[in-house]
Motif scaffolding. Sequence first.
Motif, PDB file in Angstrom:
ATOM      1  N   SER A  53      -0.383   8.579   4.037  1.00 42.37           N
ATOM      2  CA  SER A  53      -1.036   9.335   2.961  1.00 42.37           C
ATOM      3  C   SER A  53      -2.442   8.845   2.636  1.00 42.37           C
ATOM      4  O   SER A  53      -3.233   9.600   2.054  1.00 42.37           O
ATOM      5  CB  SER A  53      -0.172   9.263   1.699  1.00 42.37           C
ATOM      6  N   ALA A  71       3.466  18.045   5.926  1.00 42.29           N
ATOM      7  CA  ALA A  71       3.890  16.679   5.622  1.00 42.29           C
ATOM      8  C   ALA A  71       5.334  16.494   6.040  1.00 42.29           C
ATOM      9  O   ALA A  71       6.113  17.453   6.096  1.00 42.29           O
ATOM     10  CB  ALA A  71       3.726  16.374   4.136  1.00 42.29           C
ATOM     11  N   SER A  72       5.682  15.254   6.330  1.00 46.27           N
ATOM     12  CA  SER A  72       7.073  14.936   6.601  1.00 46.27           C
ATOM     13  C   SER A  72       7.839  14.843   5.291  1.00 46.27           C
ATOM     14  O   SER A  72       7.259  14.824   4.194  1.00 46.27           O
ATOM     15  CB  SER A  72       7.170  13.596   7.335  1.00 46.27           C
ATOM     16  N   ALA A  73       9.153  14.761   5.404  1.00 48.14           N
ATOM     17  CA  ALA A  73       9.961  14.386   4.257  1.00 48.14           C
ATOM     18  C   ALA A  73       9.617  12.950   3.866  1.00 48.14           C
ATOM     19  O   ALA A  73       9.065  12.196   4.677  1.00 48.14           O
ATOM     20  CB  ALA A  73      11.444  14.503   4.611  1.00 48.14           C
ATOM     21  N   PRO A  74       9.918  12.535   2.632  1.00 48.67           N
ATOM     22  CA  PRO A  74       9.684  11.135   2.263  1.00 48.67           C
ATOM     23  C   PRO A  74      10.423  10.177   3.190  1.00 48.67           C
ATOM     24  O   PRO A  74      11.470  10.508   3.757  1.00 48.67           O
ATOM     25  CB  PRO A  74      10.243  11.058   0.836  1.00 48.67           C
ATOM     26  N   ARG A  75       9.861   8.967   3.355  1.00 48.45           N
ATOM     27  CA  ARG A  75      10.433   7.967   4.255  1.00 48.45           C
ATOM     28  C   ARG A  75      10.689   6.678   3.466  1.00 48.45           C
ATOM     29  O   ARG A  75       9.941   5.709   3.576  1.00 48.45           O
ATOM     30  CB  ARG A  75       9.485   7.712   5.423  1.00 48.45           C
ATOM     31  N   ARG A 177       5.129   9.590   2.970  1.00 46.38           N
ATOM     32  CA  ARG A 177       5.218  10.670   3.952  1.00 46.38           C
ATOM     33  C   ARG A 177       4.185  10.474   5.060  1.00 46.38           C
ATOM     34  O   ARG A 177       3.144   9.844   4.856  1.00 46.38           O
ATOM     35  CB  ARG A 177       4.917  12.025   3.296  1.00 46.38           C
ATOM     36  N   SER A 178       4.461  11.061   6.223  1.00 50.80           N
ATOM     37  CA  SER A 178       3.382  11.372   7.159  1.00 50.80           C
ATOM     38  C   SER A 178       2.721  12.649   6.665  1.00 50.80           C
ATOM     39  O   SER A 178       3.416  13.585   6.250  1.00 50.80           O
ATOM     40  CB  SER A 178       3.921  11.604   8.572  1.00 50.80           C
ATOM     41  N   LEU A 249       2.829  18.172  -2.464  1.00 50.20           N
ATOM     42  CA  LEU A 249       2.079  17.205  -1.657  1.00 50.20           C
ATOM     43  C   LEU A 249       0.736  16.896  -2.304  1.00 50.20           C
ATOM     44  O   LEU A 249       0.321  15.730  -2.382  1.00 50.20           O
ATOM     45  CB  LEU A 249       1.873  17.748  -0.243  1.00 50.20           C
TER      46      LEU A 249
END
Length: 278
Positions: A53, A71-75, A177-178, A249
């Motif tokens: 981010s 964006a990806s899902a949260p990691r 996220r990515s 996002l």
Amino acid sequence: MRIGVHPLNLHLRLAQGWPGLFPETFTFVPYPEGRDTGTLISARQFQAGGTGSTPPLISQAEGLSVVYVAASAPRPANGALLVAPEAAVQSLADLKGRRVALIDGSFHTYLLARSLDQAGLGLADVTRVELSPAASRLALIRGEVDVWIAMAPQIESAIGAGEARLLALCGSTIPNRSVFWTLADAGLSDTEIRDFVARLIRLGEEIAADPDRAAQILAGPGAKPESLAQWRRVVAGRDWTILPADPTLIAEQQAEADTLTRHGDFDRALQISAFLAA
């Protein structure tokens, strides 16, 4: 369409090697360092990329017109603060005056800032030591740094080897996220961007359906069984969902920008608003 791929963005590493998903109209351009994404898009080396981010915020602070596309899902398990097993650091409050190994200017900086917030501290209360993941691990073992901000699969590997213990996991501290983004003047049409995002969404679905293939791609040809097993655990422990950029996002990016401005990393407030709606 030219897509930049650096080693730490697993979605794009998988996109590059996933059979049948991205046609020849997509060219994947390798580069070593995610923090250079904005500079390289501006230099026309490629047209879009994926990072944590923080790099797009740095690019905006440098005057570039960032456009978020997905964006990806949260990691929550992909970032952690690690300390040596016998370290005196027992809580976030003990970070004052400590040396922290990290990739500064990546999401590591935001994770550190938010972690310090919890203890009433600021980024100025620690010494940031810019090191690669491998060098950070070695520096922690040697006692040259007090804290290492690590990522999967190194988190599991270092703890499993008895070289580190967990101080704090990303968890709910940051979304982690990515994010996938471009610049307003990168020469991409809305149609091209939406096609890219649609293929990323399909990639996430196919990874979930075939995690063994994903682990094999990430481990690389001729990988040792322990490396393949490690990557299988990483793949299994992550939500690979990709979502189009949306107001959620943008709100998260705004919160990060405000945090880093408050900690003194940005010399002016940023207004985050540019994204390509689905």
